[in-house]
Write an enzyme that holds these catalytic residues in place. Structure first.
Site, PDB file in Angstrom:
ATOM      1  N   LYS A 241       0.841  -1.195   0.000  1.00  0.00           N
ATOM      2  CA  LYS A 241       0.000   0.000   0.000  1.00  0.00           C
ATOM      3  C   LYS A 241       0.876   1.244   0.000  1.00  0.00           C
ATOM      4  O   LYS A 241       1.960   1.228   0.578  1.00  0.00           O
ATOM      5  CB  LYS A 241      -0.864   0.027   1.272  1.00  0.00           C
ATOM      6  N   ARG A 315     -10.298 -11.549   2.117  1.00  0.00           N
ATOM      7  CA  ARG A 315     -11.174 -12.584   1.551  1.00  0.00           C
ATOM      8  C   ARG A 315     -10.481 -13.938   1.548  1.00  0.00           C
ATOM      9  O   ARG A 315     -11.125 -14.977   1.626  1.00  0.00           O
ATOM     10  CB  ARG A 315     -11.619 -12.167   0.137  1.00  0.00           C
TER      11      ARG A 315
HETATM   12  N1  BES Z   1      -7.972  -3.887   4.584  1.00  0.00           N
HETATM   13  C1  BES Z   1      -8.177  -3.469   3.256  1.00  0.00           C
HETATM   14  C2  BES Z   1      -9.496  -2.734   3.062  1.00  0.00           C
HETATM   15  C3  BES Z   1      -9.637  -1.419   3.760  1.00  0.00           C
HETATM   16  C4  BES Z   1      -9.401  -0.228   3.074  1.00  0.00           C
HETATM   17  C5  BES Z   1     -10.091  -1.357   5.058  1.00  0.00           C
HETATM   18  C6  BES Z   1      -9.562   0.975   3.710  1.00  0.00           C
HETATM   19  C7  BES Z   1     -10.249  -0.129   5.689  1.00  0.00           C
HETATM   20  C8  BES Z   1     -10.002   1.024   5.009  1.00  0.00           C
HETATM   21  C9  BES Z   1      -8.172  -4.685   2.317  1.00  0.00           C
HETATM   22  O1  BES Z   1      -7.376  -5.734   2.713  1.00  0.00           O
HETATM   23  C10 BES Z   1      -7.637  -4.206   1.018  1.00  0.00           C
HETATM   24  O2  BES Z   1      -6.499  -3.861   0.975  1.00  0.00           O
HETATM   25  N2  BES Z   1      -8.473  -4.184  -0.006  1.00  0.00           N
HETATM   26  C11 BES Z   1      -8.082  -3.733  -1.278  1.00  0.00           C
HETATM   27  C12 BES Z   1      -8.511  -4.759  -2.277  1.00  0.00           C
HETATM   28  C13 BES Z   1      -7.971  -4.528  -3.657  1.00  0.00           C
HETATM   29  C14 BES Z   1      -6.492  -4.868  -3.710  1.00  0.00           C
HETATM   30  C15 BES Z   1      -8.741  -5.401  -4.620  1.00  0.00           C
HETATM   31  C16 BES Z   1      -8.774  -2.393  -1.516  1.00  0.00           C
HETATM   32  O3  BES Z   1      -9.908  -2.235  -1.061  1.00  0.00           O
HETATM   33  O4  BES Z   1      -8.150  -1.530  -2.094  1.00  0.00           O
HETATM   34 MN    MN Z   2      -5.377  -5.539   2.022  1.00  0.00          MN
END
Ligand code: BES
Ligand code: MN
Ligand code: ZN
Length: 463
Positions: A241, A315
């Site tokens: 990230k 997931r």
């Molecule tokens: N933990 C994150 C989702 C999240 C984002 C929670 C912001 C709280 C605040 C999750 O694991 C994630 O990183 N999701 C990605 C998925 C993507 C790579 C398909 C996302 O939502 O960007």
């Molecule tokens: Mn994630």
């Protein structure tokens, strides 16, 4: 903070009175007040607005009272007294001409602060509310403790709250209620829960991934399962990230914190259910053995998953847990809570949790319970049409479906592992955290969802 003492039965002890008014009743209330009170109200520009209040002079030296504005003075809502209890000085208080009712909870939680790491925490002493409904106090205290537990766990930095700490927390809660905890880690995890292992294997040894199970209650009671995403830190993995997106990712175990607190609430209230709580605990970290984009992992169910993006880890861990849960317990329903997708924030903002379900009755129960306690959930669609987005060229499926409907394809992914059993999924990515101070919650973890599910279970799945 000891929540037990903040609400006490009113036995006529000395206390500072609180007048409750709403916009409609403000003028007539003011007209009935003596001149010094009217002057104080004017000087403080108090006009009966919600969450506003003023300090009023009393008759005798040293005496004073408070006037607080609420939406409807005839029936107080849960958060009506939260801001007030936050700003008032230490002491005892009682409401004049109003029953606190639901607002007792807000009174207690208004005093919640997270200060585990402050060397000189700014603490105000207890603000105690005396109430005429002593029978309600116990349940309010339980709800306040559950909320505070979620907030403490989510607010705690990931360096001090790894999968090991979630395990310790589950054991602490279990001990108090004579529940059983089973932990699967190491080789057993790798063999039995390959997706949890894949997500967590890059973390340091002390933060090794694990499945934490808590079981409680009479096996003849209806079996219910609560599942939590316990990613104690989500760096994104090799698909790392950016700094801004990673900054708050200590909160990615929010689902697990909710599940733990809910379990404690259900056990302390002795709800007649057989409870199965499962937490998939892992840190999504980076090292030479980290799961890579393009890797293919064979899930517990036996189907293969291509890792399209290592940041879609929630997931993955949930997939193995859901399959195991339905296989082992065959519960009446399974509910999972997860800070699963950024996409749900785009869809619903921070005001509603995303609700996905393969069962209309269960979905209605969750939604209605949420409305009843002021924690709203919005039903989102599922459907086979979304499956094509998670088709892989070389494996049975992949873990990301692209940007369109991102929270839906995430839920659709999990649905492949619930085997048609009644299941609801709450995507709490948008509601688990508040980026600013509000009367309902100080900046930080919220605990949004615990009271919703507590109510749902109490209303529909008792004995
Ligand atoms: N933990 C994150 C989702 C999240 C984002 C929670 C912001 C709280 C605040 C999750 O694991 C994630 O990183 N999701 C990605 C998925 C993507 C790579 C398909 C996302 O939502 O960007
Ligand atoms: Mn994630
Ligand atoms: Zn995550």
């Amino acid at each position: 903070m000891r929540y037990d003492d903040l609400i006490q039965p009113d036995n006529g002890q000395p206390a500072t009175p609180i007048h409750i008014v709403d916009k409609n009743g403000f003028a007539s209330w003011l007209a009935g007040q003596p001149d010094p009170v009217r002057t104080a109200v004017k000087a403080q520009k108090f006009e009966g607005s919600v969450n506003d209040s003023a300090i009023l002079p009393g008759d005798k030296p040293g005496e004073w009272s408070v006037v607080a504005g609420v939406a409807d003075a005839s029936v107080l809502g849960v958060w009506n007294l939260a801001k007030l209890s936050d700003i008032l000085p230490e002491g005892s208080y009682r409401l004049l001409d109003a029953d606190a009712g639901e607002a007792m909870l807000g009174w207690v939680l208004g005093q919640y602060r997270y200060h585990e790491y402050l060397s000189e925490p700014k603490v105000t002493g207890a603000r105690v509310l005396l109430v005429r409904e002593p029978g309600k106090i116990h349940n309010i205290v339980l709800q306040a403790r559950a909320t505070a537990l979620v907030r403490d766990l989510v607010n705690r930095p990931a360096g001090d709250l790894g999968p090991d700490a979630l395990e310790a927390e589950a054991k602490r809660i279990a001990k108090a209620h004579k529940a059983d905890v089973t932990v699967t880690a190491g080789e057993a995890l790798e063999a039995g829960f390959p997706l949890i292992h894949a997500v967590g294997k890059a973390a340091a040894r002390e933060h090794a991934p694990r499945l934490i199970e808590l079981e409680w209650g009479d096996p003849r009671h209806p079996r219910i399962a609560i599942v939590g995403k316990g990613i104690t830190f989500d760096s994104g993995g090799l698909d790392m990230k950016p700094a801004s997106g990673m900054r708050l990712m200590k909160k990615d175990m929010g689902g697990a914190a909710h599940a733990l607190a809910l379990a404690e609430l259900i056990m302390s209230a002795h709800l007649p259910v057989r409870l199965h709580m499962l937490v998939a605990a892992a840190e999504n970290s980076i090292s030479g053995n980290a799961m890579r984009p393009g890797d293919i992992v064979k899930s517990r169910k036996g189907i293969t998953v291509e890792i399209d993006n290592t940041d879609a880890e929630g997931r993955l861990v949930l997939a193995d847990v859901m399959w195991y849960c339905q296989e082992k317990y065959d519960p009446r329903f399974m509910v999972d809570l997860a800070t699963l997708t950024g996409a749900i924030i785009i869809a619903l903002g921070h005001e509603r949790a995303g609700l996905f379900s393969n069962d209309d009755t269960l979905a209605t129960h969750v939604k209605e319970a949420g409305s009843a306690v002021g924690e709203k959930a919005w039903r989102m669609p599922l459907g086979d049409a979304y499956d094509k987005q998670i088709k892989s060229d070389i494996a049975d499926m992949k873990n990301v479906g692209g940007r369109p409907g991102g929270s839906i394809t995430a839920a659709q992914f999990i649905q492949r592992f619930v085997n048609g059993k009644p299941w609801a999924h709450l995507d709490i990515a948008g509601t688990a955290w508040s980026s600013k101070d509000a009367p309902t919650v100080p900046k930080g973890a919220t605990a949004y969802g615990v009271r919703m599910l507590d109510r749902m279970v109490a209303d529909h799945y008792e004995g």
